[in-house]
Design an enzyme around this catalytic site. Structure first.
Site, PDB file in Angstrom:
ATOM      1  N   LYS A 182      69.558  18.891 -20.179  1.00  0.00           N
ATOM      2  CA  LYS A 182      69.754  17.867 -19.158  1.00  0.00           C
ATOM      3  C   LYS A 182      70.903  16.947 -19.572  1.00  0.00           C
ATOM      4  O   LYS A 182      70.885  16.394 -20.680  1.00  0.00           O
ATOM      5  CB  LYS A 182      68.459  17.057 -19.045  1.00  0.00           C
ATOM      6  CG  LYS A 182      68.018  16.804 -17.626  1.00  0.00           C
ATOM      7  CD  LYS A 182      66.656  16.161 -17.675  1.00  0.00           C
ATOM      8  CE  LYS A 182      66.220  15.678 -16.338  1.00  0.00           C
ATOM      9  NZ  LYS A 182      64.988  14.894 -16.440  1.00  0.00           N
TER      10      LYS A 182
HETATM   11  C1  E4P Z   1      63.962  13.719 -13.428  1.00  0.00           C
HETATM   12  O1  E4P Z   1      64.126  14.796 -13.935  1.00  0.00           O
HETATM   13  C2  E4P Z   1      63.368  12.546 -14.085  1.00  0.00           C
HETATM   14  O2  E4P Z   1      62.606  12.993 -15.193  1.00  0.00           O
HETATM   15  C3  E4P Z   1      62.413  11.762 -13.222  1.00  0.00           C
HETATM   16  O3  E4P Z   1      62.165  12.387 -12.008  1.00  0.00           O
HETATM   17  C4  E4P Z   1      62.626  10.303 -13.167  1.00  0.00           C
HETATM   18  O4  E4P Z   1      61.654   9.687 -12.348  1.00  0.00           O
HETATM   19  P1  E4P Z   1      61.352   8.133 -12.338  1.00  0.00           P
HETATM   20  O5  E4P Z   1      62.328   7.487 -11.417  1.00  0.00           O
HETATM   21  O6  E4P Z   1      59.966   8.023 -11.809  1.00  0.00           O
HETATM   22  O7  E4P Z   1      61.509   7.634 -13.744  1.00  0.00           O
END
Ligand code: E4P
Length: 314
Positions: A96
């Site tokens: 990522k």
């Molecule tokens: C995406 O891959 C992230 O891990 C995640 O969806 C972030 O979500 P949040 O806005 O609830 O922290």
């Protein structure tokens, strides 16, 4: 639409794969989710073994592991090290990378995310491009070769609520058609909701014919999940709580009313798609205040144990 679990908690990932085998299509982690898991684990298993366990549970489906470095070339070195350390376990790791790792508009690292994606993809390492808050960012990530692109729907809704001065509970539903204030729909540069952001990113992939898959992220409730599916997202990553609600009480949505992007924006993206945008233009397309904020939050949550897994200081 295929469903991923947005979690680094084995206590959530294991039942998801065990009891919902047909649905479970992947896992996404991030530095904040890793911190949550580390804090909950209280040291009863080393983090490396814990991640290996996640990879085995999710065997056959992709698992995203995020870099914590915020500038080139360290992002690539760490991404490569994470992949080499963990992909041999079950062959299902993707790395990522934030679309723009800059923490402030003044930083000079706006292009480093896109460059890191290009380098990792060049090494044959699949990438999930994260912290996407605009269709322009999604376009550039796809052009760089990302396999997955994660637009953060829930955080867009949080931001729009803030602009409206509306107090909110994160799990509360925000209309995908947006909300009106002083006679007009409140938007973030034309994006009226998180679902609208996902829809715009899907449109970008279709219009330019990119292979990248939109992985709707930062989802908060079953209604939002049902709407990103209607908006055309092929993939969605969902926190455990929302998954359980969704399974217990499925929501049906038949159609949405979402605005199309204006021609000025499409012209800018066509220009970049054709490789005609100069560095300053690309840098401009990559900037978004919510991406800076997201980088700030993730950076605050980095646990040294995770960084140490790939050779960083303990
Ligand atoms: C995406 O891959 C992230 O891990 C995640 O969806 C972030 O979500 P949040 O806005 O609830 O922290």
């Amino acid at each position: 639409m295929k469903v991923f679990i947005d979690s680094a908690e084995l206590m959530e990932i294991t039942p998801f794969y065990l009891y919902h085998q047909k649905m479970a299509a992947g896992v996404t982690t991030n530095p904040s989710l890793i911190k949550k898991a580390v804090d909950a684990r209280k040291g009863d298993m080393r983090l490396g073994e814990y991640i290996e366990q996640i990879l085995r549970v999710a065997e056959g489906t992709p698992v995203s592991l995020e870099v914590t470095e915020t500038a080139m070339p360290k992002m690539v070195i760490q991404g490569k090290a994470l992949y080499e350390r963990f992909n041999p376990i079950a062959g299902n790791v993707n790395i990522k990378i934030p679309v723009n790792p800059a923490l402030t508009p003044e930083d000079d690292s706006h292009l480093d995310g896109i460059r890191a994606i290009e380098d990792l993809v060049g090494l044959g390492i699949p990438v999930n491009c994260t912290l996407v808050f605009s269709p322009e960012q999604a376009m550039l990530a796809a052009q760089a070769g990302a396999s997955f692109i994660s637009p953060f729907a829930g955080r867009v809704d949080d931001d729009l609520r803030k602009r409206l001065g509306a107090p909110f509970d994160k799990t509360e539903y925000y209309s995908s058609a947006g909300r009106r204030s002083d006679g007009h729909v409140v938007s973030d540069n034309g994006i009226v909701s998180g679902v609208h952001l996902v829809y715009a990113c899907v449109q970008v992939m279709e219009r330019f014919g990119y292979d990248a898959q939109i992985l709707a992220a930062s989802l908060r409730n079953p209604r939002q999940v049902a709407e990103v599916e209607v908006a055309g997202a092929p993939l969605a990553t969902i926190p455990y709580g929302a998954l359980l609600q969704m399974i217990d009480d499925p929501v049906q949505v038949s159609s949405l009313s979402l605005p199309t992007l204006d021609e000025r924006r499409w012209a800018i993206m066509h220009h970049a798609h054709a490789g005609e945008a100069d560095e300053a233009e690309v840098q401009n397309m990559l900037q978004h205040p919510k991406t800076y904020e997201g980088m700030g939050n993730f950076t605050r949550d980095i646990v040294p144990e995770y960084v140490a897994l790939t050779g960083g200081p303990e």
